[in-house]
Design an enzyme around this catalytic site. Structure first.
Site, PDB file in Angstrom:
ATOM      1  N   LYS A 131     -10.407   3.951   9.917  1.00  0.00           N
ATOM      2  CA  LYS A 131     -11.455   3.465   9.017  1.00  0.00           C
ATOM      3  C   LYS A 131     -12.386   4.600   8.597  1.00  0.00           C
ATOM      4  O   LYS A 131     -12.813   4.660   7.432  1.00  0.00           O
ATOM      5  CB  LYS A 131     -12.255   2.358   9.694  1.00  0.00           C
ATOM      6  CG  LYS A 131     -11.449   1.128  10.058  1.00  0.00           C
ATOM      7  CD  LYS A 131     -10.686   0.530   8.876  1.00  0.00           C
ATOM      8  CE  LYS A 131     -11.567  -0.121   7.850  1.00  0.00           C
ATOM      9  NZ  LYS A 131     -10.778  -0.840   6.806  1.00  0.00           N
ATOM     10  N   LEU A 140       0.809  -1.211   0.000  1.00  0.00           N
ATOM     11  CA  LEU A 140       0.000   0.000   0.000  1.00  0.00           C
ATOM     12  C   LEU A 140       0.848   1.270   0.000  1.00  0.00           C
ATOM     13  O   LEU A 140       0.383   2.340  -0.401  1.00  0.00           O
ATOM     14  CB  LEU A 140      -0.928   0.020   1.217  1.00  0.00           C
ATOM     15  CG  LEU A 140      -2.067  -1.001   1.216  1.00  0.00           C
ATOM     16  CD1 LEU A 140      -2.846  -0.931   2.520  1.00  0.00           C
ATOM     17  CD2 LEU A 140      -2.988  -0.797   0.024  1.00  0.00           C
ATOM     18  N   ALA A 197      -7.490  -4.734   1.661  1.00  0.00           N
ATOM     19  CA  ALA A 197      -6.292  -4.570   2.489  1.00  0.00           C
ATOM     20  C   ALA A 197      -6.359  -3.313   3.335  1.00  0.00           C
ATOM     21  O   ALA A 197      -6.594  -2.218   2.829  1.00  0.00           O
ATOM     22  CB  ALA A 197      -5.045  -4.518   1.600  1.00  0.00           C
TER      23      ALA A 197
END
Length: 355
Positions: A158, A62, A83
């Site tokens: 998140k 990432l 991911a």
């Protein structure tokens, strides 16, 4: 010709199930992994039915450049961006990783005109944290309040990553204008394909290993890993899910004492040290000074966790599995994969991951 789906973090707990179900449906799959050199970690994916014909694994992280990610995304019809870091004890470093990882995938999709849709794995942690009324029924219309002092690093990561994805799609003026759906699962449980030991594995392992000496007054919402993978594929194809958030969870939530009772009925006969007694808050508070994972849950003690899963059922036609069976299958899977020791008298149970 079958369509090509990119699955990020393909060796992860959830992502591996996404790969399996896509292969079963004859999609070609390009899975990203951090290293192609760890063959023992890749073997479970390469051993999946149809993998030799339809699965391609590519090495990328990432943190890699947009140029490298664009090459990986090129030729794909869909992206399942699964991911993302999910440690039980997190610090603020997970925020940058999650946001940057999400944006680099968004940017690559914007550069590749074949990509029709991105399905992003968000979390219920982007919905129900930091609210004044923590016991209400939460829906997709709710967002975690990242300014609340109760909100820790993982829910922030998140929430900010999902908001970054929505902002990116909203502000696309040029390039490939792909669709976006964000899925918000609760704690994922069920059988393992790979031996990735993320938060879900760590929590159930604590129930069965003796690492949890007593049960906190803690309630959590659960969902089967196979249902979450199925939801990714349904959302990928369903036009009506474009631009939507979807809570993915079984209801009602379970108290930790309920989880322990389910596991004890199955594994107590093999002398797995599943806790029986409740832990008063004072003892938990004292224990939190020496156990970081206990400290993480102090603010969640005695909370009632309620979610509305009607959108997943109505929009995608999803029927959720019963969590007691998911927990039992996960326990057997941890033992069969040697994450937990095999105790005297235990006989291997054949989990059918393909249902």
């Amino acid at each position: 010709m079958s369509e090509l789906v990119l699955v990020t973090g393909a060796t992860g707990y959830l992502a591996a199930h996404c790969v399996q179900q896509l292969l079963q449906q004859n999609y070609k799959v390009r899975g990203t992994v951090r290293s192609l050199g760890n063959e023992s970690k890749l073997k479970p994916l390469r051993s999946l039915d149809k993998a030799s014909e339809l699965l391609e694994l590519v090495e990328i992280d990432l943190g890699d450049t947009i140029e490298k990610w664009t090459r990986v995304v090129s030729g794909c019809d869909y992206i399942l961006h699964v991911a993302s870091p999910f440690p039980i004890v997190a610090d603020d470093s997970v925020i940058q990783v999650a946001v940057r990882g999400t944006l680099v995938v968004m940017e690559a999709a914007n550069k590749c005109y074949g990509v029709k849709k991105v399905v992003l794995t968000s979390s219920c942690a982007a919905i129900n944290e930091g609210h004044a009324d923590e016991n209400k029924v939460f829906t997709e219309g709710d967002w975690t309040d990242i300014d609340s002092p109760k909100v820790r690093s993982y829910p922030k990561s998140k929430t900010l990553a999902e908001k970054a994805a929505w902002d990116f799609v909203k502000n696309m003026e040029t390039g490939n204008k792909f669709s976006l759906t964000c899925l918000n699962p609760t704690l994922i449980v069920g059988p393992l394909i790979t031996v990735d030991q993320g938060a879900s594995v760590s929590i159930i392992k604590r129930f069965m290993s003796g690492a949890m000496p007593a049960l906190p007054y803690l309630q959590m919402a659960f969902v089967d890993v196979r249902d979450v993978a199925k939801c990714h594929i349904l959302a990928m194809k369903a036009k009506q899910s474009d631009g939507k958030r979807i809570l993915v969870t079984q209801t009602p939530s379970l108290w930790f004492k309920d989880v322990a009772e389910i596991l004890r009925k199955e594994f107590g006969q093999f002398n797995y040290p599943i806790p029986k007694y409740m832990c008063p808050y004072l003892f938990l508070w004292i224990y939190s000074f020496i156990d970081k994972e206990s400290k993480e849950i102090l603010d969640r003690v005695n909370r009632h966790i309620k979610f509305d899963n009607s959108q997943a059922q109505a929009m995608l036609g999803l029927e959720f599995r019963q969590i007691d069976e998911s927990l039992i299958e996960m326990g057997h899977s941890l033992i069969d994969n040697e994450i937990l020791p095999r105790r005297n008298g235990y006989e291997e149970r054949n989990n059918n991951n393909q249902k």
